[in-house]
Design a protein around this motif. Structure first.
Motif, PDB file in Angstrom:
ATOM      1  N   ASN A  19      -5.297  -4.588   3.603  1.00 35.79           N
ATOM      2  CA  ASN A  19      -5.232  -5.905   3.980  1.00 35.79           C
ATOM      3  C   ASN A  19      -4.672  -6.239   5.433  1.00 35.79           C
ATOM      4  N   GLU A  20      -4.742  -7.461   6.102  1.00 30.00           N
ATOM      5  CA  GLU A  20      -4.380  -7.695   7.157  1.00 30.00           C
ATOM      6  C   GLU A  20      -2.934  -7.527   7.487  1.00 30.00           C
ATOM      7  N   HIS A  21      -1.983  -7.555   6.486  1.00 31.88           N
ATOM      8  CA  HIS A  21      -0.633  -7.358   6.747  1.00 31.88           C
ATOM      9  C   HIS A  21      -0.281  -5.834   7.107  1.00 31.88           C
ATOM     10  N   VAL A  22      -1.028  -4.990   6.209  1.00 34.71           N
ATOM     11  CA  VAL A  22      -0.923  -3.527   6.512  1.00 34.71           C
ATOM     12  C   VAL A  22      -1.515  -3.147   8.086  1.00 34.71           C
ATOM     13  N   ARG A  23      -2.512  -3.825   8.340  1.00 32.14           N
ATOM     14  CA  ARG A  23      -3.115  -3.538   9.599  1.00 32.14           C
ATOM     15  C   ARG A  23      -2.256  -4.174  10.762  1.00 32.14           C
ATOM     16  N   GLU A  24      -1.798  -5.111  10.529  1.00 28.67           N
ATOM     17  CA  GLU A  24      -0.768  -5.754  11.556  1.00 28.67           C
ATOM     18  C   GLU A  24       0.489  -4.837  11.500  1.00 28.67           C
ATOM     19  N   PHE A  25       0.862  -4.512  10.578  1.00 33.59           N
ATOM     20  CA  PHE A  25       2.351  -3.776  10.678  1.00 33.59           C
ATOM     21  C   PHE A  25       2.185  -2.574  11.365  1.00 33.59           C
ATOM     22  N   PHE A  26       1.015  -1.882  11.133  1.00 33.16           N
ATOM     23  CA  PHE A  26       0.920  -0.606  12.018  1.00 33.16           C
ATOM     24  C   PHE A  26       0.205  -0.539  13.501  1.00 33.16           C
ATOM     25  N   GLN A  27      -0.070  -1.873  13.864  1.00 31.88           N
ATOM     26  CA  GLN A  27      -0.812  -2.036  15.053  1.00 31.88           C
ATOM     27  C   GLN A  27       0.028  -1.598  16.415  1.00 31.88           C
ATOM     28  N   SER A  28       1.313  -1.536  16.255  1.00 29.80           N
ATOM     29  CA  SER A  28       2.128  -1.187  17.476  1.00 29.80           C
ATOM     30  C   SER A  28       2.106   0.361  17.393  1.00 29.80           C
ATOM     31  N   ALA A  29       1.653   1.125  16.145  1.00 29.00           N
ATOM     32  CA  ALA A  29       1.948   2.530  16.415  1.00 29.00           C
ATOM     33  C   ALA A  29       1.198   3.182  17.434  1.00 29.00           C
ATOM     34  N   ASP A  30       1.862   4.180  18.137  1.00 29.75           N
ATOM     35  CA  ASP A  30       0.930   4.813  19.228  1.00 29.75           C
ATOM     36  C   ASP A  30       0.348   5.954  18.478  1.00 29.75           C
ATOM     37  N   THR A  31      -0.985   5.784  17.776  1.00 27.55           N
ATOM     38  CA  THR A  31      -1.684   6.595  16.967  1.00 27.55           C
ATOM     39  C   THR A  31      -1.873   7.863  17.471  1.00 27.55           C
ATOM     40  N   SER A  32      -2.271   7.749  18.973  1.00 33.06           N
ATOM     41  CA  SER A  32      -2.808   8.765  19.351  1.00 33.06           C
ATOM     42  C   SER A  32      -1.667  10.021  19.500  1.00 33.06           C
ATOM     43  N   SER A  33      -0.658   9.541  19.379  1.00 35.38           N
ATOM     44  CA  SER A  33       0.721  11.006  19.593  1.00 35.38           C
ATOM     45  C   SER A  33       0.692  11.630  18.285  1.00 35.38           C
ATOM     46  N   HIS A  34      -0.021  10.933  17.154  1.00 33.09           N
ATOM     47  CA  HIS A  34       0.062  11.809  15.875  1.00 33.09           C
ATOM     48  C   HIS A  34      -1.325  12.536  15.704  1.00 33.09           C
ATOM     49  N   LEU A  35      -2.320  12.818  16.618  1.00 32.27           N
ATOM     50  CA  LEU A  35      -3.332  13.663  16.443  1.00 32.27           C
ATOM     51  C   LEU A  35      -2.976  15.022  16.494  1.00 32.27           C
ATOM     52  N   LEU A  36      -3.641  15.647  15.742  1.00 27.88           N
ATOM     53  CA  LEU A  36      -3.289  17.285  15.764  1.00 27.88           C
ATOM     54  C   LEU A  36      -4.722  18.039  16.149  1.00 27.88           C
ATOM     55  N   GLN A  71       0.751  -1.053  -0.003  1.00 26.83           N
ATOM     56  CA  GLN A  71       0.161  -0.069  -0.058  1.00 26.83           C
ATOM     57  C   GLN A  71       0.943   1.185  -0.148  1.00 26.83           C
ATOM     58  N   GLN A  72       0.390   2.400  -0.737  1.00 23.32           N
ATOM     59  CA  GLN A  72       1.059   3.507  -0.561  1.00 23.32           C
ATOM     60  C   GLN A  72      -0.053   4.553  -0.579  1.00 23.32           C
ATOM     61  N   GLY A  73       0.297   5.576   0.545  1.00 15.58           N
ATOM     62  CA  GLY A  73      -0.654   6.627   0.631  1.00 15.58           C
ATOM     63  C   GLY A  73      -0.204   7.472   1.622  1.00 15.58           C
ATOM     64  N   ALA A  74      -1.252   8.470   1.973  1.00 22.79           N
ATOM     65  CA  ALA A  74      -0.920   9.316   3.136  1.00 22.79           C
ATOM     66  C   ALA A  74      -0.696   8.338   4.477  1.00 22.79           C
ATOM     67  N   PRO A  75       0.007   8.607   5.536  1.00 20.23           N
ATOM     68  CA  PRO A  75       0.202   7.911   6.794  1.00 20.23           C
ATOM     69  C   PRO A  75      -1.251   7.624   7.229  1.00 20.23           C
ATOM     70  N   ARG A  76      -2.016   8.529   7.239  1.00 17.37           N
ATOM     71  CA  ARG A  76      -3.377   8.443   7.976  1.00 17.37           C
ATOM     72  C   ARG A  76      -3.998   7.463   7.344  1.00 17.37           C
ATOM     73  N   ALA A  77      -3.945   7.718   5.918  1.00 15.52           N
ATOM     74  CA  ALA A  77      -4.827   6.375   5.071  1.00 15.52           C
ATOM     75  C   ALA A  77      -4.216   5.060   5.574  1.00 15.52           C
ATOM     76  N   LEU A  78      -3.064   4.986   5.615  1.00 14.44           N
ATOM     77  CA  LEU A  78      -2.367   3.331   5.813  1.00 14.44           C
ATOM     78  C   LEU A  78      -3.086   2.902   7.306  1.00 14.44           C
ATOM     79  N   LEU A  79      -2.924   3.954   8.068  1.00 13.06           N
ATOM     80  CA  LEU A  79      -3.600   3.611   9.517  1.00 13.06           C
ATOM     81  C   LEU A  79      -4.863   3.585   9.641  1.00 13.06           C
ATOM     82  N   ASP A  80      -5.626   4.415   9.052  1.00 17.14           N
ATOM     83  CA  ASP A  80      -7.248   4.290   8.918  1.00 17.14           C
ATOM     84  C   ASP A  80      -8.069   3.274   8.164  1.00 17.14           C
ATOM     85  N   HIS A  81      -7.337   3.068   6.733  1.00 17.29           N
ATOM     86  CA  HIS A  81      -7.889   2.206   5.871  1.00 17.29           C
ATOM     87  C   HIS A  81      -6.968   1.268   5.523  1.00 17.29           C
ATOM     88  N   PRO A  82      -6.235   0.444   5.967  1.00 13.59           N
ATOM     89  CA  PRO A  82      -5.539  -0.582   5.639  1.00 13.59           C
ATOM     90  C   PRO A  82      -6.141  -1.451   4.268  1.00 13.59           C
TER      91      PRO A  82
END
Ligand SMILES: Nc1ncnc2c1ncn2[C@@H]1O[C@H](COP(=O)(O)OP(=O)(O)O)[C@@H](O)[C@H]1O
Ligand SMILES: [Mg+2]
Length: 323
Positions: free
Chosen positions: A237-254, A224-235
């Protein structure tokens, strides 16, 4: 030419017959002046992809286009010249020459390009100043800390004023604080001078902080290629979702993500205003310290809404629950 566009068209790379390809049919567009972060597990093909962009790895199939020019069509000398003058590279180990002092290390690419000594030192001095190392110009690599050596590596790449910067795990060996400093420095340098950057990282925080786009590789394939938020919010497939699972997504809120849409608008003069693109890390101390809502304004000063402690907490909880 301040920055350039890079396109991969169905790029494949096979090192050994019988072994799975290092790159498998990868098509990717990197807009001029943008930062694309290549991510993926070890062995997924990130370094190989990066090296196809400056011609150090030759695709087995497909094409790499740089501003529309097919690298495979360039004569070897032209390719080498292009690599030296337009495509700077920064590695994890800064790979400095031990016998050269800081300024000669920084000037090395200019020497290859045939720039005279005086002009070389003038230009290298100017980039050393930008990376905060001018005072260390006469020191040798062994006298520097790891972070400083990495700055020299960056200065060396920048000295030729490349339109493209290829960075392979450039900050990965640094401790978190130094790494953060280098990320800020890179972003600051890019504000002064736009360049196209391809940045390999396996660090999700780094990718979210730096990337306009993230390209995620898995077994040589682009998932997948896209804006960071797109990969986090709309992976996709499962591979993409799993890869980002460990991300502390809250720290990137604006700030714009935290607006309390029930609180309505208020422009009470005693409320502190924050820009819509402020990060959570800057907002929390203010929310805590003043115990009053914050007013969120866009770049032209228009009030977008209010952040209350409750709305911030709700959004943060939601973001964390996603993991
Ligand atoms: N020069 C090479 N010769 C043979 N195989 C290689 C070479 N470079 C990389 N590979 C193989 O290609 C695959 C992708 O490697 P690489 O691009 O280095 O991945 P990453 O940078 O994501 O860790 C791996 O299986 C690796 O063993
Ligand atoms: Mg690698």
């Amino acid at each position: 030419m301040a920055s350039i566009k890079v396109s991969l068209r169905q790029v494949g790379k096979i090192f050994d017959a019988g072994v799975a390809p290092a790159l498998d049919n990868v098509s990717l567009d990197i807009a001029e002046g943008s930062i694309c972060v290549l991510m993926g597990l070890s062995g997924s093909g990130k370094s190989t992809l990066l090296r196809t962009i400056n011609g150090l790895a030759v695709p087995t199939s497909g094409k790499v286009l740089v501003d529309g020019t097919d690298l495979a069509q360039l004569a070897p000398r032209r390719l080498q010249q292009w690599r030296r003058e337009a495509a700077g590279m920064v590695f994890q180990s800064s790979a400095l020459f031990a016998h050269l002092n800081v300024i000669d290390n920084a000037a090395f690419g200019l020497e290859l390009a045939g720039v005279g000594r005086k002009e070389r030192h003038r230009r290298a001095g100017s980039v050393l100043e930008q990376v905060g190392l001018l005072a260390h110009a006469k020191q040798y690599p062994h006298q520097l800390s790891g972070g400083m050596r990495q700055r020299v590596g960056m200065a060396r790449a920048l000295a030729v004023n490349p339109s493209l910067l290829l960075m392979d795990e450039a900050f990965s060996a640094l401790d978190p604080l130094k790494r953060r400093e280098m990320q800020e420095l890179l972003l600051e340098l890019l504000r002064a001078q736009r360049r196209t950057i391809v940045f390999v990282s396996h660090d999700i925080d780094e990718a979210l902080r730096l990337g306009d786009q993230i390209a995620l590789l898995h077994g040589g394939k682009l998932l997948q290629q896209g804006a960071p938020r797109a990969l986090l919010d709309h992976p996709v497939n499962e591979h993409v979702r799993e890869f980002f699972q460990s991300a502390d997504t809250s720290s990137h809120l604006l700030a714009s993500d935290l607006i309390d849409h029930e609180a309505g608008f208020s422009t009470l003069p005693e409320l502190i205003s924050v820009p819509a693109d402020s990060r959570l890390s800057e907002l929390m101390p203010r929310l805590g310290a003043f115990r009053l809502p914050l007013t969120v304004r866009d770049a032209s000063g228009v009030v977008l809404g209010l952040i209350t402690a409750a709305s911030a907490l709700r959004t943060i909880t939601r973001a964390s629950a996603r993991n």
